[in-house]
Design a protein around this motif. Structure first.
Motif, short mmCIF file in Angstrom:
data_model
loop_
_atom_site.label_atom_id
_atom_site.label_comp_id
_atom_site.label_asym_id
_atom_site.label_seq_id
_atom_site.Cartn_x
_atom_site.Cartn_y
_atom_site.Cartn_z
N VAL A 89 0.85 -1.20 0.00
CA VAL A 89 0.00 0.00 0.00
C VAL A 89 0.88 1.25 0.00
O VAL A 89 0.57 2.25 -0.64
N TRP A 90 1.94 1.22 0.74
CA TRP A 90 3.00 2.24 0.75
C TRP A 90 4.30 1.50 0.99
O TRP A 90 4.31 0.37 1.46
N ASP A 293 -10.35 -2.62 1.90
CA ASP A 293 -10.26 -1.26 1.36
C ASP A 293 -9.08 -0.56 2.03
O ASP A 293 -9.05 -0.40 3.25
N THR A 294 -8.10 -0.15 1.23
CA THR A 294 -6.95 0.57 1.78
C THR A 294 -6.84 1.98 1.20
O THR A 294 -5.82 2.66 1.40
N SER A 295 -7.88 2.43 0.53
CA SER A 295 -7.82 3.73 -0.15
C SER A 295 -7.66 4.88 0.84
O SER A 295 -7.18 5.96 0.49
N TRP A 296 -8.05 4.67 2.10
CA TRP A 296 -7.99 5.72 3.12
C TRP A 296 -6.62 5.82 3.78
O TRP A 296 -6.36 6.74 4.58
N ILE A 297 -5.72 4.89 3.47
CA ILE A 297 -4.38 4.88 4.08
C ILE A 297 -3.46 5.72 3.22
O ILE A 297 -3.14 5.37 2.08
N LYS A 298 -3.02 6.86 3.74
CA LYS A 298 -2.20 7.81 3.00
C LYS A 298 -0.96 8.18 3.82
O LYS A 298 -1.07 8.50 5.00
N LEU A 465 -1.91 -5.43 18.64
CA LEU A 465 -2.58 -5.84 17.41
C LEU A 465 -4.08 -5.56 17.50
O LEU A 465 -4.71 -5.17 16.50
N TYR A 466 -4.65 -5.73 18.68
CA TYR A 466 -6.07 -5.40 18.88
C TYR A 466 -6.32 -3.93 18.57
O TYR A 466 -7.29 -3.58 17.88
N ALA A 467 -5.43 -3.05 19.04
CA ALA A 467 -5.60 -1.62 18.80
C ALA A 467 -5.51 -1.31 17.31
O ALA A 467 -6.26 -0.46 16.79
N ILE A 468 -4.61 -1.99 16.60
CA ILE A 468 -4.46 -1.76 15.16
C ILE A 468 -5.71 -2.22 14.41
O ILE A 468 -6.21 -1.54 13.51
N LYS A 469 -6.23 -3.39 14.79
CA LYS A 469 -7.44 -3.91 14.13
C LYS A 469 -8.64 -3.01 14.40
O LYS A 469 -9.44 -2.73 13.49
N GLN A 470 -8.79 -2.57 15.64
CA GLN A 470 -9.91 -1.68 15.97
C GLN A 470 -9.78 -0.35 15.22
O GLN A 470 -10.78 0.19 14.74
N ALA A 471 -8.57 0.15 15.12
CA ALA A 471 -8.36 1.40 14.39
C ALA A 471 -8.73 1.23 12.92
O ALA A 471 -9.32 2.13 12.31
N ALA A 472 -8.39 0.08 12.34
CA ALA A 472 -8.71 -0.16 10.94
C ALA A 472 -10.20 -0.12 10.69
O ALA A 472 -10.66 0.36 9.64
N GLU A 473 -10.99 -0.61 11.64
CA GLU A 473 -12.44 -0.57 11.48
C GLU A 473 -12.96 0.87 11.42
O GLU A 473 -14.03 1.13 10.87
N HIS A 474 -12.20 1.78 12.02
CA HIS A 474 -12.57 3.20 12.01
C HIS A 474 -11.80 3.99 10.95
O HIS A 474 -11.87 5.22 10.94
N HIS A 475 -11.06 3.29 10.08
CA HIS A 475 -10.24 3.93 9.06
C HIS A 475 -9.24 4.91 9.68
O HIS A 475 -9.10 6.05 9.25
N ILE A 476 -8.54 4.42 10.69
CA ILE A 476 -7.54 5.21 11.42
C ILE A 476 -6.18 4.55 11.28
O ILE A 476 -6.04 3.34 11.44
#
Length: 700
Positions: A89-90, A293-298, A465-476
């Motif tokens: 993605v980057w 969907d990774t379009s929000w990762i910049k 890893l839990y924090a990363i997964k939860q953040a992904a659900e919020h597009h963070i």
């Protein structure tokens, strides 16, 4: 009689060979051999006919059960070849090749009828292997007492190491022979907010070494999931490292349930240091991206209200109360200390600066209530990650930032109260969504709560890893500081856009780091993934920012510019105060121009602890950036521009040291010049002690 003896030897060798399994890398230069030695799994590694690792034992010791080390036999062997090209993605390049030969060895422990698989993947630049425990009746739930994987060195190599520690990697690197580690350990352990060294010869991965005959060896791990972080404990008589996992409060190293796997253990090897930096083994041993969907990762280039607190010019805390309680303390009735950095006027100044100079986001630390007694109090309910201080108008500032085309970057310092962070995480991420924050910098300063747990134990690995997964659900996107060191999980979860997990720039304001620190980090910490190193300091004398701080940044200004190329991250900060950049606008231009996402990466020259020179091609552009960081000794860097497209002409803007530059005595001396270059051009460039240079190359 002689015939009988010869026959016996022949039969013995045949019997030995029945257990030996050899795997070659795709180019044939690396050979890994697996064997069963008196029931114990062993492996060794050879590179270009030079032994890299002598036979080392493998297996796990369990709590209250027979170990998974002895009495094994091979019952099945499978091999395959794999070759793919995937797009991150980057990253440091547009495409990554994943090419290896694999050997899967199934072992049976006859006495217990338990099965264990050891999977080897041999790449052209190194080896990865892991333990796999299939679902089976005689092995379901089990507790790891210790992993007993050995890495048997062939001699007293030179190592670039930091002390083994369950809680921090924020140490300066020591360069020494393996035999000298024990004698140097005491002075290598410098103070930290949370630290738990465990051994006089324990060190951390990624561990970089160089042999006397010119081999470069790197030991690390990949895909650390539901397992404890691995350290290395050295037998300094035999020069054999053995894995040492981070324990929990009861001294246990991991709770596993079949089917399950360990992380990959990695050995990267070459006779050219540049190959170590270009290896993608760590990423390739992780699973493909799990986000649809990774379009929000910049990628993000940012400034922030941060360095002023680090240097002591301002504070995170709003007032000087000795104790506060969330929900009880009324901040509207207390007197501000007058030094709070996250105030409306200061944040607006940083937003204006970001907008004027083209930065994406503004980090603001100390915006939320609770900072007065956050550290060292073993306090559970320390922050709510929701409530701003009276002088931080979150609505107004958010609207102001968006009106300028800038976003704010959220800060969540957990104070290592992990349960409290998980307690508030959903509401905190919802708040970010409400205000349009797309990235969070999280922190884990101090001793972990629950008490007795460590930063690098299985329980915390699962939390990160839990924090990363939860953040992904919020597009963070997540930039985790003080978390466990990266092991390539950013391939699987590319919203993990940055980590600290090493001694970053902040330590330059805490007494300074060694001038060659950034010539080692790419060989060690960055093997696992990008680092939020926070470069770009232009004022090296911290006393000029805070008269009470006598620290000095041990780098030249030209060195600080080069870090944007050598210290890879898709999240790059211009860390200094805006007023310091205003003093050097021509040098600041490089920070504004430099890319943070790349199509190609080349390493032009490298020697750990001495120098590193990268060339990178900006994503989607015919622009290249070169960065060189130098160690203690002045030198002349000699590079070729053969990475440029043949037949085209380019202009190169060079930001470099002068002959008078020195990290200690004259750090702000620099020069800028422009030259014309082509693919056949060569450059000889002077590098000062603690210095370097950077180049911006545009097609004419």
């Amino acid at each position: 009689m002689k015939k009988i003896v010869h026959l016996f030897i022949l039969l013995f060798l045949i019997a030995l060979g029945l257990n030996a399994q050899t795997l070659q890398s795709p180019n044939g230069q690396l050979k890994a051999t697996f064997n069963i030695d008196n029931g114990i799994p062993t492996y060794q590694l050879v590179y270009k006919d030079k032994q890299v690792l002598k036979p080392g034992k493998m297996g796990l010791e369990l709590f209250n059960e027979k170990d998974l080390i002895h009495n094994f036999s091979v019952i099945d062997t499978k091999t395959l070849s794999f070759d793919e090209t995937w797009q991150p993605v980057w990253g440091e390049e547009k495409e990554i090749r994943n090419h290896y030969n694999e050997m899967e060895i199934t072992l049976l422990q006859k006495e217990t009828e338990r099965k264990m698989i050891i999977r080897f993947r041999l790449f052209d630049d190194g080896l990865g292997f892991r333990y796999e425990f299939p679902e089976q009746a005689n092995l379901t739930h089990f507790v790891v007492k210790e992993e007993r994987t050995q890495f048997a060195m062939t001699g007293d190599h030179t190592a670039f190491w930091i002390p083994g520690d369950y809680d921090t990697q924020e140490y300066d690197y020591t360069t020494s022979k393996l035999s000298e580690i024990r004698g140097l350990m005491k002075q290598a352990i410098t103070p930290n907010a949370s630290q738990t060294p465990f051994s006089d010869t324990g060190v951390q991965t990624a561990l970089m070494m160089k042999t006397d005959d010119g081999l470069y060896i790197n030991l690390h791990e990949a895909a650390l999931v539901e397992y404890s972080c691995m350290h290395l404990n050295l037998n300094d008589t035999t020069f054999v490292f053995e894995s040492h996992l981070t324990p929990d409060t009861q001294g246990r190293k991991g709770y596993l349930q079949t089917p399950c796997v360990s992380p990959w253990r990695t050995i990267i090897v070459s006779d050219d240091a540049r190959d170590i930096l270009l290896s993608r083994i760590t990423l390739n041993l992780n699973e493909p991206c799990k986000l649809e969907d990774t379009s929000w990762i910049k990628p993000v280039k940012y400034v922030g209200v941060w360095w002023e607190m680090i240097t002591g010019k301002s504070t995170w805390a709003y007032c000087d109360l000795p104790s506060v309680k969330l929900g009880i303390t009324d901040y509207s009735k207390v007197k501000p200390n007058g030094k709070h950095g996250a105030n409306n006027e200061n944040v607006k100044k940083h937003i204006d600066f970001a907008a004027k100079h083209g930065f994406d986001q503004v980090l603001v630390e100390g915006w939320n209530i609770g900072w007065e007694d956050w550290f060292g109090k073993s306090k559970d309910y320390v922050f709510d990650f929701l409530t701003p201080y009276p002088d931080f108008d979150i609505d107004m500032l958010n609207d102001y930032a968006h009106s300028k085309g800038v976003k704010l970057l959220m800060h969540h310092e957990t104070s290592s109260s992990v349960r409290n962070y998980e307690r508030h995480m959903e509401k905190a991420y919802n708040l970010m969504n409400q205000y349009g924050y797309t990235a969070v910098k999280s922190g884990y300063v101090g001793n972990i709560l629950p008490r007795g747990e460590y930063h690098y134990g299985q329980w915390l690995v699962n939390h990160y890893l839990y924090a990363i997964k939860q953040a992904a659900e919020h597009h963070i996107m997540v930039n985790a500081h003080e978390a466990v060191r990266p092991t390539g999980l950013c391939r699987t979860y590319p919203n993990l856009i940055g980590n600290e997990s090493a001694r970053g720039t902040e330590y330059q304001a805490f007494g300074g780091s060694k001038p060659n620190h950034t010539t080692i980090l790419p060989f060690t910490r960055l093997i696992g993934g990008p680092m939020d190193y926070t470069p770009g300091i232009f004022e090296m004398d911290i006393e000029k920012i805070n008269p009470d701080n006598k620290s000095h940044v041990n780098a030249t200004l030209a060195n600080q510019l080069a870090l944007y190329v050598t210290m890879y991250s898709p999240l790059q900060m211009a860390a200094d105060l805006p007023e310091n950049y205003a003093r050097f606008p021509d040098a600041f231009q490089f920070i504004k121009d430099v890319a943070i996402d790349w199509d190609e990466t080349k390493v032009l020259e490298a020697e750990p602890g001495e120098y590193i020179t990268y060339a990178r091609k900006a994503k989607g552009k015919n622009e290249w950036f070169v960065g060189c960081t130098n160690g203690y000794d002045r030198r002349e860097s000699k590079i070729a521009f053969d990475f440029l497209e043949k037949g085209k002409k380019y202009e190169a803007t060079i930001y470099s040291d002068t002959k008078a530059s020195h990290y200690k005595t004259n750090p702000q001396a620099y020069q800028i010049r422009k030259i014309k270059v082509t693919a056949t051009s060569r450059l000889t460039q002077y590098c000062a002690p603690g210095g370097g240079y950077s180049i911006h190359i545009r097609e004419l």
